[in-house]
Design an enzyme around this catalytic site. Structure first.
Site, PDB file in Angstrom:
ATOM      1  N   TRP A   1      26.261 136.518 -81.443  1.00 46.51           N
ATOM      2  CA  TRP A   1      26.243 137.934 -81.854  1.00 46.51           C
ATOM      3  C   TRP A   1      26.300 137.949 -83.379  1.00 46.51           C
ATOM      4  O   TRP A   1      27.101 137.238 -83.961  1.00 46.51           O
ATOM      5  CB  TRP A   1      27.461 138.663 -81.265  1.00 46.51           C
TER       6      TRP A   1
ATOM      7  N   SER B   1      31.588 136.899 -79.693  1.00 41.11           N
ATOM      8  CA  SER B   1      32.872 136.347 -80.126  1.00 41.11           C
ATOM      9  C   SER B   1      33.919 136.364 -79.014  1.00 41.11           C
ATOM     10  O   SER B   1      34.802 135.508 -78.977  1.00 41.11           O
ATOM     11  CB  SER B   1      33.393 137.123 -81.336  1.00 41.11           C
ATOM     12  N   PHE B   2      33.819 137.348 -78.124  1.00 46.68           N
ATOM     13  CA  PHE B   2      34.802 137.402 -77.048  1.00 46.68           C
ATOM     14  C   PHE B   2      34.760 136.131 -76.199  1.00 46.68           C
ATOM     15  O   PHE B   2      35.778 135.714 -75.640  1.00 46.68           O
ATOM     16  CB  PHE B   2      34.560 138.639 -76.161  1.00 46.68           C
ATOM     17  N   GLU B   3      33.599 135.487 -76.141  1.00 43.10           N
ATOM     18  CA  GLU B   3      33.430 134.280 -75.332  1.00 43.10           C
ATOM     19  C   GLU B   3      33.874 133.007 -76.065  1.00 43.10           C
ATOM     20  O   GLU B   3      33.851 131.910 -75.484  1.00 43.10           O
ATOM     21  CB  GLU B   3      31.959 134.126 -74.902  1.00 43.10           C
TER      22      GLU B   3
ATOM     23  N   THR C   1      33.343 152.514 -82.553  1.00 44.02           N
ATOM     24  CA  THR C   1      34.281 152.553 -81.423  1.00 44.02           C
ATOM     25  C   THR C   1      35.387 151.529 -81.631  1.00 44.02           C
ATOM     26  O   THR C   1      35.371 150.772 -82.603  1.00 44.02           O
ATOM     27  CB  THR C   1      33.556 152.230 -80.107  1.00 44.02           C
TER      28      THR C   1
ATOM     29  N   HIS D   1      35.845 148.920 -79.948  1.00 41.50           N
ATOM     30  CA  HIS D   1      35.426 147.612 -79.448  1.00 41.50           C
ATOM     31  C   HIS D   1      35.871 146.496 -80.405  1.00 41.50           C
ATOM     32  O   HIS D   1      36.349 145.444 -79.983  1.00 41.50           O
ATOM     33  CB  HIS D   1      33.898 147.599 -79.322  1.00 41.50           C
TER      34      HIS D   1
ATOM     35  N   PHE E   1      40.252 128.962 -86.271  1.00 47.36           N
ATOM     36  CA  PHE E   1      39.838 130.365 -86.189  1.00 47.36           C
ATOM     37  C   PHE E   1      38.835 130.671 -87.307  1.00 47.36           C
ATOM     38  O   PHE E   1      39.211 130.986 -88.426  1.00 47.36           O
ATOM     39  CB  PHE E   1      41.105 131.224 -86.346  1.00 47.36           C
TER      40      PHE E   1
HETATM   41  C1  DLZ Z   1      29.866 144.102 -77.451  1.00 46.09           C
HETATM   42  C2  DLZ Z   1      30.037 143.550 -78.814  1.00 46.09           C
HETATM   43  C3  DLZ Z   1      30.085 144.404 -79.943  1.00 46.09           C
HETATM   44  C4  DLZ Z   1      29.993 145.890 -79.840  1.00 46.09           C
HETATM   45  N1  DLZ Z   1      30.204 143.919 -81.178  1.00 46.09           N
HETATM   46  C5  DLZ Z   1      30.298 142.558 -81.346  1.00 46.09           C
HETATM   47  C6  DLZ Z   1      30.426 142.024 -82.645  1.00 46.09           C
HETATM   48  O1  DLZ Z   1      30.434 142.694 -83.683  1.00 46.09           O
HETATM   49  N2  DLZ Z   1      30.540 140.675 -82.741  1.00 46.09           N
HETATM   50  C7  DLZ Z   1      30.535 139.833 -81.649  1.00 46.09           C
HETATM   51  O2  DLZ Z   1      30.677 138.603 -81.802  1.00 46.09           O
HETATM   52  N3  DLZ Z   1      30.398 140.337 -80.416  1.00 46.09           N
HETATM   53  C8  DLZ Z   1      30.261 141.664 -80.233  1.00 46.09           C
HETATM   54  N4  DLZ Z   1      30.131 142.174 -78.979  1.00 46.09           N
HETATM   55  C9  DLZ Z   1      29.971 141.229 -77.828  1.00 46.09           C
HETATM   56  C10 DLZ Z   1      31.297 140.694 -77.252  1.00 46.09           C
HETATM   57  O3  DLZ Z   1      31.863 139.714 -78.099  1.00 46.09           O
HETATM   58  C11 DLZ Z   1      31.053 140.063 -75.870  1.00 46.09           C
HETATM   59  O4  DLZ Z   1      30.026 139.122 -75.961  1.00 46.09           O
HETATM   60  C12 DLZ Z   1      30.679 141.093 -74.807  1.00 46.09           C
HETATM   61  O5  DLZ Z   1      31.635 142.119 -74.753  1.00 46.09           O
HETATM   62  C13 DLZ Z   1      30.553 140.430 -73.412  1.00 46.09           C
HETATM   63  O6  DLZ Z   1      31.803 139.846 -73.019  1.00 46.09           O
END
Ligand code: DLZ
Length: 167
Positions: free
Chosen positions: A31, A65-67, A95, A97, A122
């Protein structure tokens, strides 16, 4: 602001231990890939500059990044590594998020550090704008990937030092 016009990635190479015998994992989020791939480039080159062998750097991509947390855990579970570097970029949107992702990754990587006996670094940029992210991924404020690699080498060296105390 403290970081205004400052390159945050300047360091003294001679003070960094050799990474010649170290094995690294790098997990990079795709992302904002124009930023995260520049972080990867900085981290990878820094490890090589300090002696790491290409064969000893395992790079894996995750969607966002969440992953990063689970990707880093997979690295620790399935590969024999001295340190894992997590690279991502979260940019503030309209938002909440941003807050949830940042909290999730921060908590996740902290947990990994506590639960596995290797360092997880990190390397997550959390910025208000793309401009700020660009400035920290090879721009005027340096490259957070370089800093993450230096941290990984230092922490892996610290662990080896502590292990040697046991002998
Ligand atoms: C959904 C999302 C959003 C809105 N923004 C970012 C971001 O700025 N940077 C990033 O690394 N990932 C973003 N994601 C994706 C989430 O990290 C994740 O991949 C999804 O919510 C699926 O789990």
């Amino acid at each position: 602001m403290a970081t205004k016009n400052k390159n945050l990635s300047v360091y003294s190479p001679e003070q960094i231990p050799s990474a010649k015998k170290m094995i690294f994992g790098i997990v990079v989020s795709d992302w904002n890939s124009e930023v995260t791939h520049a972080l990867l480039d900085g981290a990878y080159k820094t490890l090589i500059e300090h002696g790491a062998k290409e064969d000893n750097i395992l790079v894996k991509h995750v969607p966002g990044s969440f992953e990063l947390t689970l990707g880093a855990q997979f690295m620790a579970e399935y590969a024999d590594l001295d340190a894992v570097i997590c690279l991502g970029c979260v940019i503030q949107g309209e938002t909440r998020h941003f807050d949830f992702i940042c909290q999730g990754v921060t908590h996740g990587i902290t947990e990994l550090n506590m639960n596995y006996n290797i360092p997880f670094v990190f390397g997550l940029l959390t910025t208000n704008t793309m401009e700020q992210a660009t400035a920290r991924s090879g721009g005027k404020h340096g490259n957070k990937g370089v800093e993450a690699a230096v941290t990984a080498i230092k922490m892996a060296a610290l662990q080896k030092e502590m292990e040697d105390l046991e002998e």
